[in-house]
Design an enzyme around this catalytic site. Structure first.
Site, PDB file in Angstrom:
ATOM      1  N   TYR A  62      88.189  37.072  30.162  1.00 36.57           N
ATOM      2  CA  TYR A  62      87.780  35.888  29.412  1.00 36.57           C
ATOM      3  C   TYR A  62      87.971  36.077  27.907  1.00 36.57           C
ATOM      4  CZ  TYR A  62      83.319  38.514  29.533  1.00 36.57           C
ATOM      5  OH  TYR A  62      82.332  39.479  29.473  1.00 36.57           O
ATOM      6  N   LYS A 107      83.474  16.867  19.874  1.00 36.79           N
ATOM      7  CA  LYS A 107      83.859  16.788  18.462  1.00 36.79           C
ATOM      8  C   LYS A 107      82.590  16.543  17.650  1.00 36.79           C
ATOM      9  CE  LYS A 107      86.992  14.373  15.327  1.00 36.79           C
ATOM     10  NZ  LYS A 107      88.009  13.279  15.219  1.00 36.79           N
TER      11      LYS A 107
HETATM   12  N1  LIG Z   1      89.295   8.050  22.644  1.00 38.50           N
HETATM   13  C1  LIG Z   1      89.230   8.429  21.331  1.00 38.50           C
HETATM   14  N2  LIG Z   1      88.668   7.613  20.417  1.00 38.50           N
HETATM   15  C2  LIG Z   1      88.604   8.017  19.110  1.00 38.50           C
HETATM   16  C3  LIG Z   1      89.110   9.262  18.702  1.00 38.50           C
HETATM   17  C4  LIG Z   1      89.701  10.120  19.707  1.00 38.50           C
HETATM   18  O1  LIG Z   1      90.171  11.235  19.411  1.00 38.50           O
HETATM   19  N3  LIG Z   1      89.752   9.657  20.997  1.00 38.50           N
HETATM   20  N4  LIG Z   1      89.018   9.670  17.391  1.00 38.50           N
HETATM   21  C5  LIG Z   1      88.421   8.884  16.475  1.00 38.50           C
HETATM   22  C6  LIG Z   1      88.184   9.358  15.092  1.00 38.50           C
HETATM   23  O2  LIG Z   1      89.085  10.419  14.737  1.00 38.50           O
HETATM   24  C7  LIG Z   1      86.727   9.817  14.994  1.00 38.50           C
HETATM   25  O3  LIG Z   1      86.563  10.967  15.797  1.00 38.50           O
HETATM   26  C8  LIG Z   1      86.330  10.177  13.569  1.00 38.50           C
HETATM   27  O4  LIG Z   1      85.755   9.076  12.979  1.00 38.50           O
HETATM   28  C9  LIG Z   1      87.864   7.552  16.812  1.00 38.50           C
HETATM   29  N5  LIG Z   1      88.044   7.204  18.206  1.00 38.50           N
END
Ligand SMILES: Nc1nc2c(c(=O)[nH]1)N=C([C@H](O)[C@@H](O)CO)CN2
Length: 128
Positions: A62, A107
């Protein structure tokens, strides 16, 4: 075991709460500012050979997985979390003896007021 890849034993090796900074996002500021993503990896293994031999060579290391994933994510500059998740999953299935995996990507701070934002994918190695 088939072609060096353990088949479904039901055993899982997990690597959770792996925090890596990278460029990830669709907005201009996100293209300049590194953000932290958090990965949870569950990987299918068969631990019995290693449990018999007590030899790391008989199981999935791992630490090797973690080092490879960290290097890839740190160098990545994707826009969507979907892209990053898919690419990390594909890398592990291609480069390590893992028949299937579950990957959760969070995130941190993506949405004000939301504690966690991200996705979970499951992928299985497709043998030719
Ligand atoms: N399905 C997703 N929707 C959103 C993403 C993503 O990566 N996948 N990213 C954003 C923006 O980057 C957000 O993370 C920062 O404001 C918005 N919607």
């Amino acid at each position: 075991m088939r072609d060096g890849v353990p088949q479904d034993s039901g055993d899982v090796l997990y690597l959770h709460d792996l925090r890596v900074d990278c460029i990830i996002g669709i907005w201009d500021w996100e293209r300049q500012t590194r953000q932290t993503i958090v990965l949870d990896l569950d990987m299918g293994v068969d631990i019995r050979a290693a449990a018999t031999s007590d030899d790391l060579r008989d199981t999935l290391d791992y630490k090797a997985v973690a080092k490879r994933v960290i290097a890839f994510v740190e160098a990545s500059e994707f826009r969507l979390v979907e892209t990053l998740a898919e690419r990390v999953a594909g890398l592990i299935l291609r480069e390590f003896p893992v028949p299937w995996l579950r990957l959760r990507l969070d995130k941190h701070g993506a949405i004000r007021g939301a504690g966690q934002v991200g996705l979970v994918i499951e992928r299985r190695r497709i043998d030719p």
